[in-house]
Design an enzyme around this catalytic site. Structure first.
Site, PDB file in Angstrom:
ATOM      1  N   GLU A  90      33.796  27.053 -29.075  1.00  0.00           N
ATOM      2  CA  GLU A  90      34.796  26.064 -28.686  1.00  0.00           C
ATOM      3  C   GLU A  90      34.380  25.367 -27.403  1.00  0.00           C
ATOM      4  O   GLU A  90      33.822  25.978 -26.496  1.00  0.00           O
ATOM      5  CB  GLU A  90      36.156  26.737 -28.497  1.00  0.00           C
ATOM      6  CG  GLU A  90      36.697  27.339 -29.777  1.00  0.00           C
ATOM      7  CD  GLU A  90      37.998  28.102 -29.573  1.00  0.00           C
ATOM      8  OE1 GLU A  90      38.710  27.792 -28.593  1.00  0.00           O
ATOM      9  OE2 GLU A  90      38.300  28.984 -30.380  1.00  0.00           O
ATOM     10  N   CYS A 324      41.087  30.368 -25.148  1.00  0.00           N
ATOM     11  CA  CYS A 324      39.726  30.462 -25.683  1.00  0.00           C
ATOM     12  C   CYS A 324      39.670  31.401 -26.872  1.00  0.00           C
ATOM     13  O   CYS A 324      40.182  32.508 -26.825  1.00  0.00           O
ATOM     14  CB  CYS A 324      38.778  30.970 -24.595  1.00  0.00           C
ATOM     15  SG  CYS A 324      38.115  29.655 -23.594  1.00  0.00           S
TER      16      CYS A 324
END
Length: 350
Positions: A90, A324
């Protein structure tokens, strides 16, 4: 895993001079076509290198591809990035031309409040794959600051991260203090970072002033006593001229007490430091919650009044699964079930 050194070696094998290598890398990281410029390539570039550029550009573009994009109301956008081997990481486009990048697929530190840490370390992300996240982001919007605060612990992939930082801080056209190395704390960081041609700013994940609680929250992090961590950070801050950013993920009932405020004052008052209070991004299936904004603001105000420069950060992407590892975890869960994908921009067909 691709490294920047792999690219350099490939270019040299094609007859590239150091200037040719620098040009190719500069245009790549700045997301510009390899035929950019007024002079035709034939006037200064070897034929073998010219003929290899289309295939090379295709390979570089394949290092990081956009699988999903989720814009947030705050101007951020969370990106699910596909790597060349099918793994995903990501990146987050931040307000004011910032980008958060990942340095590992997964993470070995195992922070109990983090989705990424739940799956452990899957593999390292090569320096070229790190830079490719920046090149990809620059096809979407300008990037003038890069923070290594995404998936992974940068100190556990130190040489690859430092190689990426060196390129971004030179031909990548990003100011050194706008490259932020975020770590839970590792003695190798304090030895290696001062040796680099590009010396990034440093962000240290503190989260608590209690050594026993820190060991619970960060179970596989090096056993750095908070006082020793701050002492090492202060030495780096004085050597580089950049204040240390201390990261404090604010979790209700865990590290938002008045006792922690007192501890922060004892540790950081008079230090060349900035405390970032970051209210926790709620993660499904984890038993943690963010405190009220009023409580977070009260803590920030109290610290500031008592001599600790403090900023209360609004967690980017709270409305788009901003913690996250959440996008990656969701994708992994979907791949294991016979359901239809929710597609983002440029998501590939299955």
């Amino acid at each position: 895993m691709w490294s920047i050194q792999d690219i350099r070696d490939h270019l040299r094998a094609l007859g590239a001079s150091p200037l040719h290598v620098q040009r190719v890398l500069r245009l790549w990281v700045q997301a510009k076509p390899q035929n950019s410029g007024r002079r035709p390539l034939e006037s200064f570039m070897p034929k073998a290198l010219r003929e290899a550029l289309p295939a090379l550009s295709h390979s570089l573009a394949g290092l990081a591809s956009l699988r999903e994009q989720h814009p947030g109301q705050d101007g951020s956008a969370r990106l699910l990035v596909g790597l060349h081997d099918g793994q995903t990481v990501e990146s987050v486009l931040l307000p004011r031309d910032g980008l958060c990048v990942s340095s590992q697929v997964g993470c070995a530190v195992g922070c109990v409040f983090c989705m990424t840490g739940r799956e452990g370390l899957i593999r390292q992300v090569g320096s070229a794959e790190i830079v490719a996240q920046v090149a990809l982001a620059r096809t979407l919007r300008p990037v003038k600051k890069v923070v290594f605060m995404g998936m992974g612990e940068p100190s556990h992939n130190l040489e690859q991260v430092m190689e990426a930082i060196d390129l971004l801080g030179t031909v990548g056209n990003i100011g050194h203090k706008n490259l932020v190395f975020s770590t839970v704390g590792d003695v190798r960081v304090f030895e290696r970072l001062p040796q680099g041609r590009v010396k990034p700013a440093l962000a240290l994940s503190l989260h608590t002033t209690r050594a026993d609680l820190r060991a619970q929250l960060l179970p596989r992090a090096p056993r750095f006593d908070p006082q020793d961590l701050v002492q090492a950070g202060e030495a780096y801050a004085r050597a580089t001229g950049y204040p240390i950013q201390y990261q404090w993920t604010l979790i209700e009932g865990v590290n938002d007490s008045n006792e922690e405020v007192e501890g922060i004052v004892r540790l950081l008052k008079g230090k060349y430091a900035l405390m970032n209070l970051i209210p926790y991004n709620a993660v499904p299936d984890l038993p943690y919650a963010r405190p009220s904004w009023e409580r977070a603001a009260e803590m920030a105000r109290s610290l500031h009044q008592r001599g600790v420069l403090t900023k209360l950060r609004q967690s980017a992407g709270q409305d788009v699964e901003g913690g996250c590892g959440q996008l990656r975890a969701r994708e992994s869960a979907q791949q294991s079930q016979p359901v239809t994908f929710h597609r983002g921009i440029n998501a590939p067909a299955t």
